[in-house]
Design an enzyme around this catalytic site. Structure first.
Site, mmCIF file in Angstrom:
data_model
loop_
_atom_site.group_PDB
_atom_site.id
_atom_site.type_symbol
_atom_site.label_atom_id
_atom_site.label_comp_id
_atom_site.label_asym_id
_atom_site.label_seq_id
_atom_site.Cartn_x
_atom_site.Cartn_y
_atom_site.Cartn_z
ATOM 1 N N GLY A 19 -22.264 -30.069 -16.672
ATOM 2 C CA GLY A 19 -21.094 -30.527 -17.305
ATOM 3 C C GLY A 19 -20.838 -30.260 -18.692
ATOM 4 O O GLY A 19 -21.720 -30.526 -19.471
ATOM 5 N N ASP A 41 -20.883 -24.486 -24.663
ATOM 6 C CA ASP A 41 -21.268 -25.777 -25.104
ATOM 7 C C ASP A 41 -22.176 -25.882 -26.150
ATOM 8 O O ASP A 41 -22.041 -26.835 -26.901
ATOM 9 C CB ASP A 41 -21.694 -26.508 -23.875
ATOM 10 C CG ASP A 41 -20.520 -26.367 -22.634
ATOM 11 O OD1 ASP A 41 -19.587 -26.234 -22.494
ATOM 12 O OD2 ASP A 41 -21.330 -26.107 -21.290
HETATM 13 O O1 KDG Z 1 -19.705 -24.985 -19.617
HETATM 14 C C1 KDG Z 1 -20.909 -25.290 -18.686
HETATM 15 C C2 KDG Z 1 -20.151 -25.849 -17.455
HETATM 16 O O2 KDG Z 1 -19.248 -24.773 -17.080
HETATM 17 C C3 KDG Z 1 -21.050 -26.382 -16.331
HETATM 18 O O3 KDG Z 1 -22.058 -27.069 -17.012
HETATM 19 C C4 KDG Z 1 -20.360 -27.003 -15.472
HETATM 20 O O4 KDG Z 1 -18.719 -28.532 -16.425
HETATM 21 C C5 KDG Z 1 -19.190 -27.553 -15.658
HETATM 22 C C6 KDG Z 1 -18.071 -26.820 -15.250
HETATM 23 O O5 KDG Z 1 -16.891 -27.648 -14.875
HETATM 24 O O6 KDG Z 1 -17.818 -25.573 -14.734
#
Ligand code: KDG
Length: 315
Positions: free
Chosen positions: A34, A259
């Site tokens: 996330g 991130d």
């Molecule tokens: O930025 C990383 C995210 O892509 C991953 O952790 C999962 O949040 C996510 C997504 O929606 O793709």
């Protein structure tokens, strides 16, 4: 009191152990993901206080995520338990090169019910930064409204707002809706952090300077465009430049790099680093996380980051 607030959807991720389709791969490793959660882990490990707003289903995934958040020391005061909806997850396939394919299981998830009323409980008066991503804007109409309302409330209190465009086309009904929504949000923020391909998609322009000018003319103060292994281009009203990326011998998985980059920049700015130094920190964070298959597992502490910066060469 938290210096930073973010809001979004945490996901359980299952990472394929080898290349192949779902029917070909039997073994997956469980992890946590996330974008905003990865960002929160990064900011916390670098020594800053962040509050992460989400909604968790009252299921095994939700409970596991809450344990993780508390163990990491992320402020959970804005986490809401949702009795009716489940916590989301996704599968990450293994790529030999480039971004891996993914499959989401998140439609109608607890976090997609985040809404404007949830944001009402945030007191922005002592917060220094709000961080929003294009994923939160894409998971549902109510979460998109929550993001816009958080930006409005933050700006009323003079809070600096950063926005990682984080384009996930699978979350949107059409490219037009995606482009219009993210541009509207971007224009209301102080700092935006698109990847170069995202910037091209959103502005229909080609080079980093043109893309940055598109947003600066609309009032954005800082535009930082991720250039992959070449580092990042930045432009403000006063200056522009490129901060070189770090050499990475073996890229394992690029997911989570943006991130980590955002966490490096936001933490650097909170510490009063000059913009170029904050971007260098962002580049280092991105270079570290892409050497792991997890999205946040090896995000560094301040000491680990300093050791990395002392030993690593730039591209
Ligand atoms: O930025 C990383 C995210 O892509 C991953 O952790 C999962 O949040 C996510 C997504 O929606 O793709």
């Amino acid at each position: 009191m938290s210096e930073v607030i973010t809001l979004g959807e945490p996901l359980i991720v299952y990472v394929a152990e080898k290349t192949g389709t779902f029917s070909e791969v039997e073994t997956y490793t469980r992890g946590l993901a996330g974008a905003e959660l990865n960002f929160s882990v990064g900011v916390t490990r670098l020594g800053h206080k962040i509050s992460y707003m989400t909604r968790l289903g009252q299921d095994v995934y939700g409970k596991y995520i809450m344990e993780f958040i508390q163990k990491e020391g992320i402020n959970s005061e804005h986490i809401i338990w949702d009795k009716q909806h489940l916590t989301g997850s996704y599968l990450k396939f293994k790529a030999l090169k480039g971004d891996p394919a993914i499959a989401y299981f998140r439609k109608g998830s607890a976090a997609s019910y985040l809404c404007r009323d949830d944001v009402e409980q945030i007191n922005f008066s002592k917060v220094k930064m709000l961080h929003i991503t294009g994923i939160s804007a894409g998971i549902s109409k109510s979460c998109c409204d929550a993001c816009k309302y958080a930006i409005k409330k933050a700006k009323e209190k003079g809070v600096f707002v950063s926005f990682d465009t984080n384009i996930r086309k699978a979350l949107w009904d059409s490219e037009e809706q995606l482009r219009n929504t993210l541009n509207e949000i971007a224009e209301s923020c102080d700092m935006i952090l698109p990847g170069i391909e995202e910037g091209r998609f959103l502005t229909r322009l080609n080079n980093p300077e043109e893309i940055a000018d598109f947003y600066i003319k609309k009032g954005v103060k800082v535009v930082i465009i991720k250039l992959g292994e070449d580092g990042a281009y930045y432009k403000t009203g006063q200056k522009q430049g490129i901060v070189a990326g770090f050499k990475v011998d073996h890229v394992v998985d690029t997911v989570g790099a943006g991130d980590a980059f955002a966490a490096g920049i936001v933490s650097g700015l909170l510490e009063g680093l000059p913009l170029e130094k904050a971007i260098e920190r962002g580049n280092a964070m991105g270079a570290i996380i892409i050497t792991s298959k997890g999205d946040n597992d090896i995000l560094p502490t301040k000491q680990q980051l300093e050791d990395f910066l002392k030993t690593k060469e730039c591209n």
